[in-house]
Motif scaffolding. Structure first.
Motif, mmCIF file in Angstrom:
data_model
loop_
_atom_site.group_PDB
_atom_site.id
_atom_site.type_symbol
_atom_site.label_atom_id
_atom_site.label_comp_id
_atom_site.label_asym_id
_atom_site.label_seq_id
_atom_site.Cartn_x
_atom_site.Cartn_y
_atom_site.Cartn_z
ATOM 1 N N GLY A 1 2.494 3.867 7.489
ATOM 2 C CA GLY A 1 2.666 3.350 6.001
ATOM 3 C C GLY A 1 3.797 4.144 5.372
ATOM 4 N N ARG A 2 4.398 3.304 4.164
ATOM 5 C CA ARG A 2 5.539 3.735 3.557
ATOM 6 C C ARG A 2 5.170 4.964 2.714
ATOM 7 N N ARG A 3 6.246 5.691 2.255
ATOM 8 C CA ARG A 3 5.916 6.710 1.162
ATOM 9 C C ARG A 3 7.256 6.562 0.316
ATOM 10 N N LYS B 1 19.958 14.669 6.129
ATOM 11 C CA LYS B 1 21.068 14.528 7.158
ATOM 12 C C LYS B 1 20.313 13.521 8.339
ATOM 13 N N ASN B 2 19.003 13.393 8.277
ATOM 14 C CA ASN B 2 18.308 12.789 9.165
ATOM 15 C C ASN B 2 17.078 12.201 8.657
ATOM 16 N N PRO B 3 16.852 11.350 7.559
ATOM 17 C CA PRO B 3 15.863 10.974 6.877
ATOM 18 C C PRO B 3 14.762 10.376 7.757
ATOM 19 N N ASP B 4 13.559 10.326 7.258
ATOM 20 C CA ASP B 4 12.483 9.391 8.086
ATOM 21 C C ASP B 4 12.612 8.043 7.243
ATOM 22 N N PRO B 5 12.808 7.161 8.305
ATOM 23 C CA PRO B 5 12.894 5.486 7.645
ATOM 24 C C PRO B 5 11.688 4.874 7.033
ATOM 25 N N GLU B 6 10.487 5.586 6.870
ATOM 26 C CA GLU B 6 9.284 5.148 6.357
ATOM 27 C C GLU B 6 9.215 5.871 4.994
ATOM 28 N N VAL B 7 10.053 6.748 4.919
ATOM 29 C CA VAL B 7 10.007 7.759 3.490
ATOM 30 C C VAL B 7 11.265 7.287 2.669
ATOM 31 N N GLN B 8 11.140 7.143 1.445
ATOM 32 C CA GLN B 8 12.137 6.986 0.388
ATOM 33 C C GLN B 8 12.145 8.045 -0.608
ATOM 34 N N LEU B 9 13.227 8.862 -0.330
ATOM 35 C CA LEU B 9 13.295 10.195 -1.433
ATOM 36 C C LEU B 9 13.944 9.707 -2.576
ATOM 37 N N ASP C 1 0.785 -1.276 0.019
ATOM 38 C CA ASP C 1 -0.130 0.025 -0.019
ATOM 39 C C ASP C 1 0.785 1.163 -0.126
ATOM 40 N N VAL C 2 2.122 0.948 -0.399
ATOM 41 C CA VAL C 2 3.080 2.242 -0.264
ATOM 42 C C VAL C 2 2.233 3.621 -1.112
ATOM 43 N N ASP C 3 2.470 4.695 -0.548
ATOM 44 C CA ASP C 3 2.053 5.812 -1.317
ATOM 45 C C ASP C 3 3.116 6.502 -2.075
ATOM 46 N N VAL C 4 3.011 6.819 -3.466
ATOM 47 C CA VAL C 4 3.931 7.123 -4.227
ATOM 48 C C VAL C 4 3.402 8.335 -5.001
ATOM 49 N N ARG C 5 4.459 9.030 -4.820
ATOM 50 C CA ARG C 5 4.056 10.634 -5.201
ATOM 51 C C ARG C 5 5.236 11.376 -6.060
ATOM 52 N N GLU C 6 4.774 11.898 -7.031
ATOM 53 C CA GLU C 6 5.983 12.443 -8.039
ATOM 54 C C GLU C 6 5.791 13.915 -8.245
ATOM 55 N N GLU D 1 5.231 22.529 0.223
ATOM 56 C CA GLU D 1 4.622 21.436 -0.139
ATOM 57 C C GLU D 1 5.207 20.149 0.149
ATOM 58 N N ILE D 2 6.482 19.999 0.192
ATOM 59 C CA ILE D 2 7.318 19.037 0.203
ATOM 60 C C ILE D 2 7.570 18.786 1.800
ATOM 61 N N ALA D 3 7.337 19.685 2.792
ATOM 62 C CA ALA D 3 7.588 19.567 4.197
ATOM 63 C C ALA D 3 6.805 18.682 4.735
ATOM 64 N N GLU D 4 5.358 18.850 4.329
ATOM 65 C CA GLU D 4 4.322 17.711 4.735
ATOM 66 C C GLU D 4 4.283 16.396 4.290
ATOM 67 N N MET D 5 4.915 16.213 3.134
ATOM 68 C CA MET D 5 5.334 14.889 2.541
ATOM 69 C C MET D 5 6.387 14.311 3.274
ATOM 70 N N LEU D 6 7.491 14.979 3.912
ATOM 71 C CA LEU D 6 8.548 14.467 4.525
ATOM 72 C C LEU D 6 8.175 14.250 5.874
ATOM 73 N N SER D 7 7.320 15.033 6.513
ATOM 74 C CA SER D 7 6.923 14.928 7.938
ATOM 75 C C SER D 7 6.622 13.521 8.324
ATOM 76 N N PRO D 8 6.736 13.056 9.330
ATOM 77 C CA PRO D 8 6.035 11.571 9.779
ATOM 78 C C PRO D 8 4.403 11.640 9.654
ATOM 79 N N SER D 9 4.187 10.522 9.066
ATOM 80 C CA SER D 9 2.663 10.312 8.785
ATOM 81 C C SER D 9 1.903 10.335 10.119
#
Length: 326
Positions: free
Chosen positions: A67-69, A92-100, A40-45, A55-63
């Protein structure tokens, strides 16, 4: 995707280079890996140049919902300074649930962004255009291997000669060969598959002519003309074939790699010319050059029957190889 775990997904992926096929594939594979961990990973482009920091701040903040993003940022070289600063701080400190996943052309534009991501430990996936012939041979062999087949070097060479250098076309040709064969690809497989196909070129005609195989040269010539290949590049290819063999023959003995720098041509071309040069005499090559020059003049000077001029060149060059006599 066996063995992919959440921990094995790189938090930041930098796809670096200007070869669209390789870049697109890197994104597809990253998304597929993420899906194998979480269907169910959430993929956004996003297009980096059109993206605001907010716009990107809310995508990168913990959900809130978990669920993965996966965030795919295209054209990273176009990102504005404030966005670059925010992303490098995040890196420098990425969210483990998010892949950029950042795509970047790899040139001078936006270089600081790419360098900053690398310094922050991003996993780099190279996607630069393949420059050399050897790289394309390796690409073809890898494509066949990825699909579960095997491919020899000379089969890869034959496929590139038949299809050209465009990676998308090579990729499609590899898929087609794998679909239509048992997966063991030799030069004979490629020759069988491409004989009588549109991709026949002036080089096919020239190669057969230089080794004195008149029937194959005429078959390739008639097919090329039938499917609308312009006579001019065919005449050029014949002239280039004679010229290359003459230059390599006059350079004396030596390995293709030794001769490559002094002759200013790639080793694979020298190797082929050495093979084609067997059986030629210096007098024969002079005669062949004359025939190729006549053919070039006729074809480019608008001779009434350009096909006839090309056929005559095939016969004359092959006759020159037999001993310089027409």
């Amino acid at each position: 995707m066996g063995g992919v775990t959440a921990a094995s997904l790189a938090p930041i992926l930098l796809v670096l280079g200007d070869e669209e096929l390789l870049a697109t594939r890197a994104v597809t594979e990253a998304v597929a890996r993420a899906r194998s961990v979480d269907p169910d990973v959430d993929v956004r482009e996003y297009q980096a140049g059109a993206l605001a920091v907010g716009e990107i701040a809310e995508m990168l903040s913990p959900s809130l919902f978990g669920g993965r993003r996966v965030l795919v940022l295209r054209a990273g070289q176009d990102a504005r300074k404030d966005l670059v600063a925010a992303l490098l701080a995040y890196a420098k400190n990425p969210d483990p649930e998010v892949q950029l996943v950042v795509l970047h052309l790899g040139g001078a534009k936006g270089k600081a962004f790419a360098d900053g991501l690398k310094a922050a430990g991003a996993t780099v996936v190279p996607a630069a255009k393949l420059k050399g012939h050897r790289d394309r041979v390796a690409f073809v062999r890898d494509e066949i291997r990825r699909a579960g087949g095997k491919c020899t070097d000379d089969a890869a060479e034959a496929l590139i000669a038949a299809v050209g250098n465009d990676l998308r076309e090579l990729d499609a040709a590899c898929s087609q060969l794998m679909a239509d064969t048992d997966g063991r690809i030799g030069a004979d497989t490629v020759a069988r598959y491409y004989r009588g196909r549109v991709e026949v070129s002036g080089f096919t005609v020239a190669d057969a002519t230089m080794v004195g195989d008149v029937p194959a040269a005429l078959e390739a010539l008639r097919w090329a003309l039938h499917v609308g290949v312009d006579p001019v590049p065919i005449a050029d290819a014949i002239a280039d074939g004679v010229r290359t063999v003459a230059r390599v023959a006059s350079a004396g003995r030596g390995s293709p790699y030794q001769l490559a720098s002094s002759l200013g041509m790639p080793a694979w071309k020298i190797e082929r010319a050495q093979r084609q040069g067997r059986g030629w005499t210096p007098e024969g090559l002079v005669e062949a050059m004359r025939a190729a020059a006549e053919c070039n003049a006729a074809v480019k000077g608008g001779a009434d029957d350009r096909a006839y001029a090309l056929e005559r060149a095939v016969f004359s060059v092959a006759a020159a190889r037999q001993g310089g006599a027409r």
